[in-house]
Design a protein around this motif. Sequence first.
Motif, PDB file in Angstrom:
ATOM      1  N   PRO A  49       0.706  -1.133   0.163  1.00 23.22           N
ATOM      2  CA  PRO A  49       0.216   0.214  -0.013  1.00 23.22           C
ATOM      3  C   PRO A  49       0.795   1.283   0.013  1.00 23.22           C
ATOM      4  O   PRO A  49       0.409   2.287  -0.657  1.00 23.22           O
ATOM      5  CB  PRO A  49      -0.832  -0.231   1.201  1.00 23.22           C
ATOM      6  N   LEU A  50       1.924   1.205   0.703  1.00 25.60           N
ATOM      7  CA  LEU A  50       2.881   2.542   0.757  1.00 25.60           C
ATOM      8  C   LEU A  50       3.471   2.720  -0.585  1.00 25.60           C
ATOM      9  O   LEU A  50       3.694   3.866  -1.233  1.00 25.60           O
ATOM     10  CB  LEU A  50       3.993   2.236   1.521  1.00 25.60           C
ATOM     11  N   CYS A  51       3.796   1.545  -1.178  1.00 26.11           N
ATOM     12  CA  CYS A  51       4.498   1.553  -2.714  1.00 26.11           C
ATOM     13  C   CYS A  51       3.199   2.387  -3.742  1.00 26.11           C
ATOM     14  O   CYS A  51       3.430   3.311  -4.428  1.00 26.11           O
ATOM     15  CB  CYS A  51       4.527   0.454  -3.309  1.00 26.11           C
ATOM     16  N   HIS A  52       2.026   1.894  -3.366  1.00 23.92           N
ATOM     17  CA  HIS A  52       1.115   2.328  -4.383  1.00 23.92           C
ATOM     18  C   HIS A  52       0.741   3.882  -3.933  1.00 23.92           C
ATOM     19  O   HIS A  52       0.481   4.787  -5.023  1.00 23.92           O
ATOM     20  CB  HIS A  52      -0.131   1.482  -4.064  1.00 23.92           C
ATOM     21  N   LEU A  53       0.764   4.272  -2.716  1.00 23.03           N
ATOM     22  CA  LEU A  53       0.582   5.693  -2.241  1.00 23.03           C
ATOM     23  C   LEU A  53       1.751   6.458  -2.902  1.00 23.03           C
ATOM     24  O   LEU A  53       1.410   7.698  -3.253  1.00 23.03           O
ATOM     25  CB  LEU A  53       0.512   5.778  -0.775  1.00 23.03           C
ATOM     26  N   GLN A  54       2.939   5.904  -2.747  1.00 24.59           N
ATOM     27  CA  GLN A  54       4.133   6.839  -3.409  1.00 24.59           C
ATOM     28  C   GLN A  54       3.745   7.247  -4.822  1.00 24.59           C
ATOM     29  O   GLN A  54       4.084   8.322  -5.347  1.00 24.59           O
ATOM     30  CB  GLN A  54       5.591   5.943  -3.064  1.00 24.59           C
ATOM     31  N   ALA A  55       3.454   6.153  -5.738  1.00 21.45           N
ATOM     32  CA  ALA A  55       3.139   6.216  -7.061  1.00 21.45           C
ATOM     33  C   ALA A  55       2.064   7.340  -7.338  1.00 21.45           C
ATOM     34  O   ALA A  55       2.387   8.125  -7.984  1.00 21.45           O
ATOM     35  CB  ALA A  55       2.944   5.079  -7.824  1.00 21.45           C
ATOM     36  N   ILE A  56       1.009   7.301  -6.567  1.00 25.01           N
ATOM     37  CA  ILE A  56      -0.202   8.131  -6.706  1.00 25.01           C
ATOM     38  C   ILE A  56       0.130   9.501  -6.436  1.00 25.01           C
ATOM     39  O   ILE A  56       0.001  10.712  -6.988  1.00 25.01           O
ATOM     40  CB  ILE A  56      -1.192   7.696  -5.767  1.00 25.01           C
ATOM     41  N   LEU A  57       0.928   9.871  -5.247  1.00 30.04           N
ATOM     42  CA  LEU A  57       1.421  11.182  -4.704  1.00 30.04           C
ATOM     43  C   LEU A  57       2.435  11.801  -5.876  1.00 30.04           C
ATOM     44  O   LEU A  57       2.197  13.067  -6.329  1.00 30.04           O
ATOM     45  CB  LEU A  57       2.094  11.073  -3.501  1.00 30.04           C
ATOM     46  N   GLU A  58       3.475  11.028  -6.521  1.00 34.75           N
ATOM     47  CA  GLU A  58       4.132  11.487  -7.342  1.00 34.75           C
ATOM     48  C   GLU A  58       3.275  12.083  -8.727  1.00 34.75           C
ATOM     49  O   GLU A  58       3.661  13.003  -9.327  1.00 34.75           O
ATOM     50  CB  GLU A  58       5.409  10.599  -7.792  1.00 34.75           C
ATOM     51  N   SER A  59       2.599  11.011  -9.150  1.00 35.07           N
ATOM     52  CA  SER A  59       1.513  11.352 -10.275  1.00 35.07           C
ATOM     53  C   SER A  59       0.647  12.671  -9.974  1.00 35.07           C
ATOM     54  O   SER A  59       0.694  13.424 -10.959  1.00 35.07           O
ATOM     55  CB  SER A  59       0.799  10.120 -10.807  1.00 35.07           C
ATOM     56  N   HIS A  60       0.129  12.623  -8.745  1.00 38.32           N
ATOM     57  CA  HIS A  60      -0.525  14.014  -8.511  1.00 38.32           C
ATOM     58  C   HIS A  60      -0.015  15.182  -8.625  1.00 38.32           C
ATOM     59  O   HIS A  60      -0.136  16.284  -9.287  1.00 38.32           O
ATOM     60  CB  HIS A  60      -1.263  13.880  -7.054  1.00 38.32           C
ATOM     61  N   ALA A  61       1.276  15.246  -8.018  1.00 36.81           N
ATOM     62  CA  ALA A  61       2.259  16.283  -8.109  1.00 36.81           C
ATOM     63  C   ALA A  61       2.595  16.808  -9.371  1.00 36.81           C
ATOM     64  O   ALA A  61       2.656  18.073  -9.712  1.00 36.81           O
ATOM     65  CB  ALA A  61       3.405  16.310  -7.047  1.00 36.81           C
ATOM     66  N   ASP A  62       3.218  15.637 -10.200  1.00 39.47           N
ATOM     67  CA  ASP A  62       3.336  15.878 -11.738  1.00 39.47           C
ATOM     68  C   ASP A  62       1.862  16.583 -12.502  1.00 39.47           C
ATOM     69  O   ASP A  62       2.257  17.432 -13.325  1.00 39.47           O
ATOM     70  CB  ASP A  62       4.101  14.680 -12.100  1.00 39.47           C
TER      71      ASP A  62
ATOM     72  N   ALA B  87       1.762  17.689  -1.973  1.00 37.64           N
ATOM     73  CA  ALA B  87       1.860  16.417  -2.242  1.00 37.64           C
ATOM     74  C   ALA B  87       3.430  16.011  -2.338  1.00 37.64           C
ATOM     75  O   ALA B  87       3.494  14.784  -2.281  1.00 37.64           O
ATOM     76  CB  ALA B  87       1.235  16.536  -3.790  1.00 37.64           C
ATOM     77  N   ARG B  88       4.200  16.899  -2.716  1.00 38.20           N
ATOM     78  CA  ARG B  88       5.741  16.482  -2.561  1.00 38.20           C
ATOM     79  C   ARG B  88       6.234  16.074  -1.176  1.00 38.20           C
ATOM     80  O   ARG B  88       6.994  15.242  -1.091  1.00 38.20           O
ATOM     81  CB  ARG B  88       6.537  17.553  -3.029  1.00 38.20           C
ATOM     82  N   ALA B  89       5.512  17.042  -0.092  1.00 41.75           N
ATOM     83  CA  ALA B  89       5.978  16.505   1.094  1.00 41.75           C
ATOM     84  C   ALA B  89       5.400  15.335   1.493  1.00 41.75           C
ATOM     85  O   ALA B  89       6.402  14.447   2.199  1.00 41.75           O
ATOM     86  CB  ALA B  89       5.677  17.642   2.050  1.00 41.75           C
ATOM     87  N   ARG B  90       4.184  14.991   1.051  1.00 40.15           N
ATOM     88  CA  ARG B  90       3.644  13.685   1.594  1.00 40.15           C
ATOM     89  C   ARG B  90       4.349  12.380   0.923  1.00 40.15           C
ATOM     90  O   ARG B  90       4.681  11.361   1.315  1.00 40.15           O
ATOM     91  CB  ARG B  90       2.186  13.677   1.200  1.00 40.15           C
ATOM     92  N   HIS B  91       4.857  12.844  -0.439  1.00 37.15           N
ATOM     93  CA  HIS B  91       5.732  11.993  -1.217  1.00 37.15           C
ATOM     94  C   HIS B  91       6.809  11.525  -0.558  1.00 37.15           C
ATOM     95  O   HIS B  91       7.466  10.419  -0.390  1.00 37.15           O
ATOM     96  CB  HIS B  91       5.917  12.234  -2.514  1.00 37.15           C
ATOM     97  N   GLU B  92       7.557  12.583   0.034  1.00 37.57           N
ATOM     98  CA  GLU B  92       8.969  12.390   0.611  1.00 37.57           C
ATOM     99  C   GLU B  92       8.606  11.681   1.999  1.00 37.57           C
ATOM    100  O   GLU B  92       9.655  10.734   2.461  1.00 37.57           O
ATOM    101  CB  GLU B  92       9.388  13.907   0.986  1.00 37.57           C
ATOM    102  N   GLU B  93       7.494  11.983   2.562  1.00 38.76           N
ATOM    103  CA  GLU B  93       7.135  11.283   3.872  1.00 38.76           C
ATOM    104  C   GLU B  93       7.156   9.631   3.620  1.00 38.76           C
ATOM    105  O   GLU B  93       7.755   9.007   4.319  1.00 38.76           O
ATOM    106  CB  GLU B  93       6.024  11.761   4.343  1.00 38.76           C
ATOM    107  N   VAL B  94       6.178   9.208   2.594  1.00 39.29           N
ATOM    108  CA  VAL B  94       6.052   7.964   2.361  1.00 39.29           C
ATOM    109  C   VAL B  94       7.313   7.298   1.769  1.00 39.29           C
ATOM    110  O   VAL B  94       7.744   5.879   2.025  1.00 39.29           O
ATOM    111  CB  VAL B  94       4.980   7.445   1.265  1.00 39.29           C
ATOM    112  N   THR B  95       8.190   7.935   1.106  1.00 33.97           N
ATOM    113  CA  THR B  95       9.581   7.689   0.681  1.00 33.97           C
ATOM    114  C   THR B  95      10.279   7.184   1.833  1.00 33.97           C
ATOM    115  O   THR B  95      11.084   6.252   1.720  1.00 33.97           O
ATOM    116  CB  THR B  95      10.269   8.484  -0.314  1.00 33.97           C
TER     117      THR B  95
END
Length: 299
Positions: free
Chosen positions: A86-99, A117-125
Amino acid sequence: MLAFVLSSSLALAPVPTALSPEAGEHNAKAMTFYDNGQLAPAFDEFKAAYDAMPDARRDRAGRELLLGSMRATLLELHETSRDPEPLCHLQAILESHADALTAAYPEAPDMLEIRGARARHEEVTRQLAAIGPDACTPPPVPTSISTPATSTASPAPGTEPVPTQASRSPADAPIPPRQLRIAGGVTLGLSAVLLGAMTYGIVIEAQRKAQANQIDADAAARPLTQDEYSRLLDLRGDALSARYLAIGTGVAAGVTAALGTTLLVLARRSKRAQRLSLAPWWSHTGGGLTLHVRLGTAH
């Protein structure tokens, strides 16, 4: 087992333009699944609602709402199963949303939603990095290998197998009160930051509303020009986003303040805390954190 539940209920004014009709239907189904504890189908419906609103500029408010719902559901799935998927899926969604937001708003690369979105992506990373470098690598396909038959001979009379001592998992290791105090202090500091973000959202919403009202007043005796109309829509959209920011950070500030206080109390009252876990939750009426602490016994 001590269960401490922090919750905040919030009645939001309906925003009919936030979700399209199709997205609204999927969102309603998702909330039914979520309230029944069916997290996987709830996420599928949230994702279907998000995909039904593909325009990052036109559908910005609705996509932000659905992104928050998807993030909450995936985090709870991970907390329940301890599976990194689920974290891997969330990472991809946040990156796509920010882009998508960056491409839709090239004139505003520092937009609040993009930075969030970038901050949440860094958090899950960081969460995935703590699990391991191969957290998102699919497991290898097993191959069948023939192995020789193993001996099943009984042990010699008078001998007994030596039992192996079960290793203590890191999750069962005692948590010193000092670490609880540190965690409580950090959580209270985060609460102060969230209060600042809430204040920022309130101020921005008021500014954008005032600017929109000024445009309406200037054009009271004539039709709006195309530029004025576009500007008016942008201002109202910014005001709505700022309102959601203020609401979300205000709820989170209250939760983290209560959590930080609880951790400090536990640090003073408990010599040993055997296990500590947090589970976030929210629905369309509120949100919160569930804190579980298993306390050790003094010897």
